[in-house]
Design a protein around this motif. Structure first.
Motif, short mmCIF file in Angstrom:
data_model
loop_
_atom_site.label_atom_id
_atom_site.label_comp_id
_atom_site.label_asym_id
_atom_site.label_seq_id
_atom_site.Cartn_x
_atom_site.Cartn_y
_atom_site.Cartn_z
N GLY A 182 38.55 16.69 -1.86
CA GLY A 182 39.37 15.54 -2.19
C GLY A 182 39.12 14.30 -1.35
N GLN A 183 38.41 14.41 -0.23
CA GLN A 183 38.11 13.26 0.63
C GLN A 183 36.81 12.62 0.18
N PRO A 184 36.84 11.35 -0.23
CA PRO A 184 35.60 10.70 -0.65
C PRO A 184 34.70 10.35 0.53
N PHE A 185 33.39 10.45 0.30
CA PHE A 185 32.37 10.07 1.26
C PHE A 185 31.26 9.34 0.52
N VAL A 186 30.49 8.57 1.25
CA VAL A 186 29.25 7.99 0.75
C VAL A 186 28.15 8.35 1.73
N ALA A 187 27.03 8.83 1.21
CA ALA A 187 25.84 9.07 2.02
C ALA A 187 24.85 7.97 1.67
N LEU A 188 24.34 7.29 2.67
CA LEU A 188 23.45 6.15 2.50
C LEU A 188 22.10 6.46 3.13
N ASN A 189 21.04 6.26 2.38
CA ASN A 189 19.70 6.37 2.95
C ASN A 189 19.36 5.00 3.54
N GLY A 190 19.71 4.81 4.80
CA GLY A 190 19.55 3.51 5.43
C GLY A 190 18.30 3.37 6.28
N GLY A 191 17.60 4.46 6.55
CA GLY A 191 16.39 4.39 7.36
C GLY A 191 16.59 4.96 8.75
N PRO A 192 15.56 4.83 9.59
CA PRO A 192 15.57 5.49 10.90
C PRO A 192 16.28 4.73 12.02
N GLU A 193 16.86 3.58 11.71
CA GLU A 193 17.42 2.74 12.79
C GLU A 193 18.58 3.39 13.54
#
Length: 154
Positions: A53-64
């Motif tokens: 029930g808890q929303p999350f977002v996974a972002l492919n942002g890079g190695p920084e």
């Protein structure tokens, strides 16, 4: 105030991480995958998912940027079977730490905590609470029976 959704930064592993987390945590699902192109094999840019029930977002942002223990997710476990389930699934390819903490294979920190723990380390019996705390400090994965025995003085 609007809702708060944690956004987790990955280096090309966002979809893999979301698949792992939704397979391990009950009542979880991947909601949406936004890709860099139109094809199903194009890399994910973001993955929206729910964990119980808890929303999350996974972002492919890079190695920084990478994860640190400064942020962790705590899973409250009703019994030892739940502790064992989450510990086993999330340490695979990751690393165990102390006191119920671990890092998964993506470097994200988790706390696998039995719901009885606060009553043991903060219980009315001060000596029992101290013994339970000392027992916890010597553990990696938390062992409910051992914590309860320490509280009782067994």
């Amino acid at each position: 105030m609007g809702s708060i959704t944690p956004c987790l930064w990955f280096d090309g592993q966002a979809e893999e991480a979301a698949q792992l987390y939704t397979s391990v945590v009950r009542n979880s699902r991947i909601v949406d995958v936004s890709r860099a192109g139109q094809g199903p094999d194009d890399p994910a840019l973001t993955v929206s998912f729910d964990l119980d029930g808890q929303p999350f977002v996974a972002l492919n942002g890079g190695p920084e940027f990478s994860f640190t223990e400064a942020v962790s997710f705590q899973i409250a476990c009703a019994d030892q079977a739940e502790v064992d389930h989450y510990w086993s699934a999330l340490t695979e390819g990751g690393e165990e730490s102390r006191c119920g903490w671990l890092k998964d294979r993506f470097g994200l920190s988790w706390q696998i905590v039995p719901t009885v723990l606060p009553g043991l380390i903060g219980g009315e019996d001060a000596a029992g609470a101290r013994r339970a705390l000392e027992a916890m400090l010597g553990m990696r994965k938390l062992d409910i029976a051992a914590l309860e025995a320490a509280y009782r003085g067994d």
